[in-house]
Motif scaffolding. Structure first.
Motif, PDB file in Angstrom:
ATOM      1  N   ALA A  49       0.820  -1.215   0.000  1.00  0.00           N
ATOM      2  CA  ALA A  49       0.000   0.000   0.000  1.00  0.00           C
ATOM      3  C   ALA A  49       0.854   1.266   0.000  1.00  0.00           C
ATOM      4  O   ALA A  49       0.491   2.264  -0.638  1.00  0.00           O
ATOM      5  CB  ALA A  49      -0.939  -0.007   1.209  1.00  0.00           C
ATOM      6  N   ASN A  50       1.972   1.230   0.707  1.00  0.00           N
ATOM      7  CA  ASN A  50       2.826   2.416   0.792  1.00  0.00           C
ATOM      8  C   ASN A  50       3.792   2.513  -0.380  1.00  0.00           C
ATOM      9  O   ASN A  50       3.745   3.465  -1.161  1.00  0.00           O
ATOM     10  CB  ASN A  50       3.634   2.394   2.090  1.00  0.00           C
ATOM     11  N   ASN A  51       4.644   1.517  -0.503  1.00  0.00           N
ATOM     12  CA  ASN A  51       5.760   1.618  -1.437  1.00  0.00           C
ATOM     13  C   ASN A  51       5.430   1.172  -2.855  1.00  0.00           C
ATOM     14  O   ASN A  51       5.749   1.879  -3.815  1.00  0.00           O
ATOM     15  CB  ASN A  51       6.951   0.819  -0.901  1.00  0.00           C
ATOM     16  N   LYS A  52       4.792   0.014  -2.983  1.00  0.00           N
ATOM     17  CA  LYS A  52       4.505  -0.488  -4.331  1.00  0.00           C
ATOM     18  C   LYS A  52       3.514   0.414  -5.052  1.00  0.00           C
ATOM     19  O   LYS A  52       3.679   0.710  -6.237  1.00  0.00           O
ATOM     20  CB  LYS A  52       3.960  -1.922  -4.260  1.00  0.00           C
ATOM     21  N   VAL A  53       2.487   0.837  -4.361  1.00  0.00           N
ATOM     22  CA  VAL A  53       1.482   1.708  -4.982  1.00  0.00           C
ATOM     23  C   VAL A  53       2.102   3.052  -5.360  1.00  0.00           C
ATOM     24  O   VAL A  53       1.808   3.604  -6.427  1.00  0.00           O
ATOM     25  CB  VAL A  53       0.264   1.896  -4.052  1.00  0.00           C
ATOM     26  N   ALA A  54       2.973   3.577  -4.520  1.00  0.00           N
ATOM     27  CA  ALA A  54       3.660   4.838  -4.846  1.00  0.00           C
ATOM     28  C   ALA A  54       4.545   4.664  -6.078  1.00  0.00           C
ATOM     29  O   ALA A  54       4.587   5.536  -6.962  1.00  0.00           O
ATOM     30  CB  ALA A  54       4.499   5.297  -3.657  1.00  0.00           C
ATOM     31  N   GLU A  55       5.228   3.534  -6.144  1.00  0.00           N
ATOM     32  CA  GLU A  55       6.089   3.241  -7.292  1.00  0.00           C
ATOM     33  C   GLU A  55       5.277   3.128  -8.579  1.00  0.00           C
ATOM     34  O   GLU A  55       5.642   3.690  -9.618  1.00  0.00           O
ATOM     35  CB  GLU A  55       6.839   1.928  -7.027  1.00  0.00           C
ATOM     36  N   LEU A  56       4.163   2.403  -8.504  1.00  0.00           N
ATOM     37  CA  LEU A  56       3.304   2.233  -9.676  1.00  0.00           C
ATOM     38  C   LEU A  56       2.685   3.559 -10.098  1.00  0.00           C
ATOM     39  O   LEU A  56       2.606   3.869 -11.293  1.00  0.00           O
ATOM     40  CB  LEU A  56       2.198   1.217  -9.380  1.00  0.00           C
ATOM     41  N   SER A  57       2.240   4.346  -9.143  1.00  0.00           N
ATOM     42  CA  SER A  57       1.628   5.637  -9.446  1.00  0.00           C
ATOM     43  C   SER A  57       2.623   6.550 -10.155  1.00  0.00           C
ATOM     44  O   SER A  57       2.280   7.242 -11.123  1.00  0.00           O
ATOM     45  CB  SER A  57       1.118   6.303  -8.161  1.00  0.00           C
ATOM     46  N   SER A  58       3.866   6.536  -9.683  1.00  0.00           N
ATOM     47  CA  SER A  58       4.905   7.347 -10.301  1.00  0.00           C
ATOM     48  C   SER A  58       5.175   6.883 -11.740  1.00  0.00           C
ATOM     49  O   SER A  58       5.326   7.716 -12.648  1.00  0.00           O
ATOM     50  CB  SER A  58       6.187   7.247  -9.473  1.00  0.00           C
ATOM     51  N   GLN A  59       5.227   5.576 -11.935  1.00  0.00           N
ATOM     52  CA  GLN A  59       5.480   5.047 -13.271  1.00  0.00           C
ATOM     53  C   GLN A  59       4.322   5.359 -14.216  1.00  0.00           C
ATOM     54  O   GLN A  59       4.521   5.751 -15.370  1.00  0.00           O
ATOM     55  CB  GLN A  59       5.681   3.529 -13.194  1.00  0.00           C
ATOM     56  N   LEU A  60       3.098   5.209 -13.727  1.00  0.00           N
ATOM     57  CA  LEU A  60       1.918   5.525 -14.538  1.00  0.00           C
ATOM     58  C   LEU A  60       1.866   7.012 -14.877  1.00  0.00           C
ATOM     59  O   LEU A  60       1.469   7.389 -15.983  1.00  0.00           O
ATOM     60  CB  LEU A  60       0.650   5.076 -13.810  1.00  0.00           C
ATOM     61  N   ASP A  61       2.256   7.848 -13.932  1.00  0.00           N
ATOM     62  CA  ASP A  61       2.316   9.293 -14.187  1.00  0.00           C
ATOM     63  C   ASP A  61       3.331   9.603 -15.285  1.00  0.00           C
ATOM     64  O   ASP A  61       3.102  10.472 -16.136  1.00  0.00           O
ATOM     65  CB  ASP A  61       2.699  10.051 -12.912  1.00  0.00           C
ATOM     66  N   GLU A  62       4.452   8.908 -15.257  1.00  0.00           N
ATOM     67  CA  GLU A  62       5.493   9.123 -16.267  1.00  0.00           C
ATOM     68  C   GLU A  62       4.976   8.748 -17.655  1.00  0.00           C
ATOM     69  O   GLU A  62       5.191   9.481 -18.625  1.00  0.00           O
ATOM     70  CB  GLU A  62       6.726   8.291 -15.923  1.00  0.00           C
ATOM     71  N   TYR A  63       4.288   7.625 -17.736  1.00  0.00           N
ATOM     72  CA  TYR A  63       3.719   7.203 -19.023  1.00  0.00           C
ATOM     73  C   TYR A  63       2.639   8.182 -19.489  1.00  0.00           C
ATOM     74  O   TYR A  63       2.528   8.491 -20.684  1.00  0.00           O
ATOM     75  CB  TYR A  63       3.136   5.801 -18.921  1.00  0.00           C
ATOM     76  N   TYR A  64       1.846   8.662 -18.544  1.00  0.00           N
ATOM     77  CA  TYR A  64       0.806   9.640 -18.869  1.00  0.00           C
ATOM     78  C   TYR A  64       1.433  10.911 -19.448  1.00  0.00           C
ATOM     79  O   TYR A  64       0.917  11.487 -20.419  1.00  0.00           O
ATOM     80  CB  TYR A  64       0.001   9.971 -17.608  1.00  0.00           C
ATOM     81  N   THR A  65       2.538  11.343 -18.876  1.00  0.00           N
ATOM     82  CA  THR A  65       3.244  12.519 -19.385  1.00  0.00           C
ATOM     83  C   THR A  65       3.759  12.275 -20.798  1.00  0.00           C
ATOM     84  O   THR A  65       3.707  13.176 -21.652  1.00  0.00           O
ATOM     85  CB  THR A  65       4.417  12.879 -18.452  1.00  0.00           C
ATOM     86  N   GLN A  66       4.239  11.066 -21.060  1.00  0.00           N
ATOM     87  CA  GLN A  66       4.684  10.723 -22.410  1.00  0.00           C
ATOM     88  C   GLN A  66       3.539  10.834 -23.416  1.00  0.00           C
ATOM     89  O   GLN A  66       3.732  11.341 -24.532  1.00  0.00           O
ATOM     90  CB  GLN A  66       5.262   9.309 -22.426  1.00  0.00           C
ATOM     91  N   VAL A  67       2.364  10.367 -23.010  1.00  0.00           N
ATOM     92  CA  VAL A  67       1.180  10.469 -23.875  1.00  0.00           C
ATOM     93  C   VAL A  67       0.835  11.927 -24.109  1.00  0.00           C
ATOM     94  O   VAL A  67       0.573  12.348 -25.241  1.00  0.00           O
ATOM     95  CB  VAL A  67      -0.025   9.725 -23.250  1.00  0.00           C
ATOM     96  N   LYS A  68       0.834  12.715 -23.048  1.00  0.00           N
ATOM     97  CA  LYS A  68       0.486  14.137 -23.167  1.00  0.00           C
ATOM     98  C   LYS A  68       1.465  14.872 -24.061  1.00  0.00           C
ATOM     99  O   LYS A  68       1.072  15.751 -24.861  1.00  0.00           O
ATOM    100  CB  LYS A  68       0.430  14.766 -21.775  1.00  0.00           C
ATOM    101  N   ASP A  69       2.747  14.517 -23.973  1.00  0.00           N
ATOM    102  CA  ASP A  69       3.764  15.147 -24.815  1.00  0.00           C
ATOM    103  C   ASP A  69       3.507  14.868 -26.287  1.00  0.00           C
ATOM    104  O   ASP A  69       3.743  15.745 -27.139  1.00  0.00           O
ATOM    105  CB  ASP A  69       5.156  14.643 -24.433  1.00  0.00           C
ATOM    106  N   ILE A  70       3.036  13.673 -26.593  1.00  0.00           N
ATOM    107  CA  ILE A  70       2.701  13.336 -27.997  1.00  0.00           C
ATOM    108  C   ILE A  70       1.554  14.210 -28.478  1.00  0.00           C
ATOM    109  O   ILE A  70       1.562  14.697 -29.617  1.00  0.00           O
ATOM    110  CB  ILE A  70       2.330  11.846 -28.109  1.00  0.00           C
ATOM    111  N   LEU A  71       0.578  14.427 -27.620  1.00  0.00           N
ATOM    112  CA  LEU A  71      -0.620  15.192 -28.012  1.00  0.00           C
ATOM    113  C   LEU A  71      -0.353  16.674 -28.224  1.00  0.00           C
ATOM    114  O   LEU A  71      -1.013  17.309 -29.048  1.00  0.00           O
ATOM    115  CB  LEU A  71      -1.706  15.014 -26.945  1.00  0.00           C
ATOM    116  N   ILE A  72       0.611  17.220 -27.503  1.00  0.00           N
ATOM    117  CA  ILE A  72       0.824  18.669 -27.593  1.00  0.00           C
ATOM    118  C   ILE A  72       1.964  19.038 -28.537  1.00  0.00           C
ATOM    119  O   ILE A  72       2.292  20.221 -28.691  1.00  0.00           O
ATOM    120  CB  ILE A  72       1.091  19.280 -26.207  1.00  0.00           C
ATOM    121  N   LYS A  73       2.566  18.050 -29.201  1.00  0.00           N
ATOM    122  CA  LYS A  73       3.629  18.347 -30.170  1.00  0.00           C
ATOM    123  C   LYS A  73       3.043  19.011 -31.404  1.00  0.00           C
ATOM    124  O   LYS A  73       1.973  18.656 -31.860  1.00  0.00           O
ATOM    125  CB  LYS A  73       4.364  17.054 -30.552  1.00  0.00           C
TER     126      LYS A  73
END
Length: 208
Positions: A184-208
């Motif tokens: 709940a503490n560490n794994k979820v934080a790690e996954l959330s961070s990774q998902l956020d990073e992928y989300y940013t990659q998607v957003k970067d594609i959209l705003i190019k």
């Protein structure tokens, strides 16, 4: 639960029925998330991709179809695997013996009820591995749906962590409690961070 219409599920969730609860809602959210991602992946299959990329995308689609089924099953499992705990809370406790039997049933029920959120977090952990190789293969016209899916997966793992906190907090087995808190503490934080990073990659594609 998984056979209910969307409106029926929402109405039952918004009632005083014990099920569906938050765990089932997390299962629905994860299922919708991977569904949106799968739609974008399937739509992006093309002969224009290299043979290597076509093979990779097809393999990932097959893997994520299995993930989808796991999430769909969690919708029902949240109810069925909560049932032993629900029954345990209702057991008699007039005598010391009854109290002991009830407490043991509650402890057992807490572990059973915690398995669906554990499995959901574990499955999302599998999904994020190598996902950065998926994003460049998605057609720009539909890549926003990948972003939608990623955010829903993020919400699902965050929601699942709350179930582990509430169940783990009642456990007398400190080793099992620490296992849940670690997820709940560490794994979820790690996954959330990774998902956020992928989300940013998607957003970067959209705003190019």
């Amino acid at each position: 639960m998984k056979e209910l219409k969307v409106t029926e599920f929402i109405d039952k969730l918004a009632s005083n029925d014990p099920t569906p609860g938050g765990g089932a809602a997390a299962g629905v959210t994860a299922g919708l998330g991977i569904g949106a991602i799968l739609m974008a992946m399937i739509f992006s299959q093309s002969d224009k991709l290299s043979k290597e990329d076509q093979t990779f995308l097809a393999k990932k689609i097959e893997e994520f179809e299995k993930s989808k089924e796991i999430f769909v099953n969690i919708i029902d499992r949240d109810a069925t695997e909560f049932e032993p705990l629900s029954k345990a809370y209702g057991m008699p406790r007039a005598t010391d013996v009854e109290k002991q039997v009830r407490n043991e049933a509650i402890q057992s029920g807490l572990v059973i009820a915690s398995q669906p959120p554990v499995d959901l977090i574990s499955e999302v952990s599998q999904i994020v591995e190598g996902f950065d190789k998926v994003i460049p293969l998605i057609k720009k016209i539909i890549v926003s749906d990948v972003g939608v899916g990623l955010q829903m997966l993020r919400s699902a793992v965050q929601a699942s962590s709350l179930n582990l906190y509430i169940n783990g907090g009642q456990l007398k087995d400190k080793e099992k409690q620490e296992e849940y808190y670690e997820l709940a503490n560490n794994k979820v934080a790690e996954l959330s961070s990774q998902l956020d990073e992928y989300y940013t990659q998607v957003k970067d594609i959209l705003i190019k």
